[in-house]
Design a protein around this motif. Structure first.
Motif, PDB file in Angstrom:
ATOM      1  N   CYS A   6       0.839  -1.201   0.000  1.00 38.10           N
ATOM      2  CA  CYS A   6       0.000   0.000   0.000  1.00 38.10           C
ATOM      3  C   CYS A   6       0.876   1.253   0.000  1.00 38.10           C
ATOM      4  O   CYS A   6       0.543   2.248  -0.621  1.00 38.10           O
ATOM      5  CB  CYS A   6      -0.928  -0.030   1.210  1.00 38.10           C
ATOM      6  SG  CYS A   6      -2.275   1.152   1.105  1.00 38.10           S
ATOM      7  N   CYS A  13       1.059   3.530   5.080  1.00 44.15           N
ATOM      8  CA  CYS A  13       0.292   2.351   5.465  1.00 44.15           C
ATOM      9  C   CYS A  13       1.173   1.128   5.268  1.00 44.15           C
ATOM     10  O   CYS A  13       1.948   1.054   4.321  1.00 44.15           O
ATOM     11  CB  CYS A  13      -0.948   2.268   4.573  1.00 44.15           C
ATOM     12  SG  CYS A  13      -1.962   0.811   4.823  1.00 44.15           S
ATOM     13  N   PHE A  15       0.013  -2.011   4.973  1.00 46.14           N
ATOM     14  CA  PHE A  15      -0.732  -3.124   4.384  1.00 46.14           C
ATOM     15  C   PHE A  15      -0.030  -3.661   3.134  1.00 46.14           C
ATOM     16  O   PHE A  15       0.477  -2.904   2.322  1.00 46.14           O
ATOM     17  CB  PHE A  15      -2.147  -2.664   4.022  1.00 46.14           C
ATOM     18  CG  PHE A  15      -2.985  -3.723   3.342  1.00 46.14           C
ATOM     19  CD1 PHE A  15      -3.585  -4.733   4.082  1.00 46.14           C
ATOM     20  CD2 PHE A  15      -3.159  -3.702   1.968  1.00 46.14           C
ATOM     21  CE1 PHE A  15      -4.357  -5.698   3.453  1.00 46.14           C
ATOM     22  CE2 PHE A  15      -3.932  -4.673   1.336  1.00 46.14           C
ATOM     23  CZ  PHE A  15      -4.529  -5.670   2.081  1.00 46.14           C
ATOM     24  N   HIS A  32      -9.168  -3.414   0.405  1.00 49.22           N
ATOM     25  CA  HIS A  32      -8.391  -2.736   1.445  1.00 49.22           C
ATOM     26  C   HIS A  32      -8.624  -1.234   1.386  1.00 49.22           C
ATOM     27  O   HIS A  32      -8.814  -0.591   2.422  1.00 49.22           O
ATOM     28  CB  HIS A  32      -6.896  -3.045   1.272  1.00 49.22           C
ATOM     29  CG  HIS A  32      -6.033  -2.140   2.103  1.00 49.22           C
ATOM     30  ND1 HIS A  32      -5.977  -2.208   3.477  1.00 49.22           N
ATOM     31  CD2 HIS A  32      -5.230  -1.109   1.753  1.00 49.22           C
ATOM     32  CE1 HIS A  32      -5.167  -1.253   3.927  1.00 49.22           C
ATOM     33  NE2 HIS A  32      -4.694  -0.568   2.904  1.00 49.22           N
ATOM     34  N   HIS A  37      -8.902   3.270   3.327  1.00 51.96           N
ATOM     35  CA  HIS A  37      -8.646   4.561   2.665  1.00 51.96           C
ATOM     36  C   HIS A  37      -9.863   5.019   1.855  1.00 51.96           C
ATOM     37  O   HIS A  37      -9.760   5.235   0.652  1.00 51.96           O
ATOM     38  CB  HIS A  37      -7.425   4.449   1.735  1.00 51.96           C
ATOM     39  CG  HIS A  37      -6.224   3.854   2.389  1.00 51.96           C
ATOM     40  ND1 HIS A  37      -5.520   4.497   3.382  1.00 51.96           N
ATOM     41  CD2 HIS A  37      -5.598   2.667   2.195  1.00 51.96           C
ATOM     42  CE1 HIS A  37      -4.516   3.713   3.769  1.00 51.96           C
ATOM     43  NE2 HIS A  37      -4.540   2.602   3.069  1.00 51.96           N
TER      44      HIS A  37
HETATM   45 ZN   LIG Z   1      -3.407   0.979   3.002  1.00 49.17          ZN
END
Ligand SMILES: [Zn+2]
Length: 62
Positions: A6, A13, A15, A32, A37
């Motif tokens: 991400c 982030c 992720f 996600h 977001h």
């Molecule tokens: Zn993210």
């Protein structure tokens, strides 16, 4: 299996989305984004969309 971070999409982030193909990756990234977001989706521009597409394509091209 490939990963898209991400953070590579310009988000602060940690992720990491992983999937076996580009379609699955698109789903994982968008799911996600919707969860973490929502402002990114609200302000989705062709540039951001292209950036995400490029990251997904890039993840499976190496
Ligand atoms: Zn993210």
């Amino acid at each position: 299996m490939a990963d898209v971070h991400c953070a590579d999409l310009g988000n602060d982030c940690s992720f990491v989305a992983s999937a076996d193909d580009a379609a699955g990756m698109q789903d994982a990234v968008m799911a996600h984004a919707a969860e973490a977001h929502p402002e990114l989706l609200e302000n989705m521009t062709p540039e951001v969309e292209a950036e995400i597409g490029k990251a997904i394509t890039g993840a499976f091209s190496s």
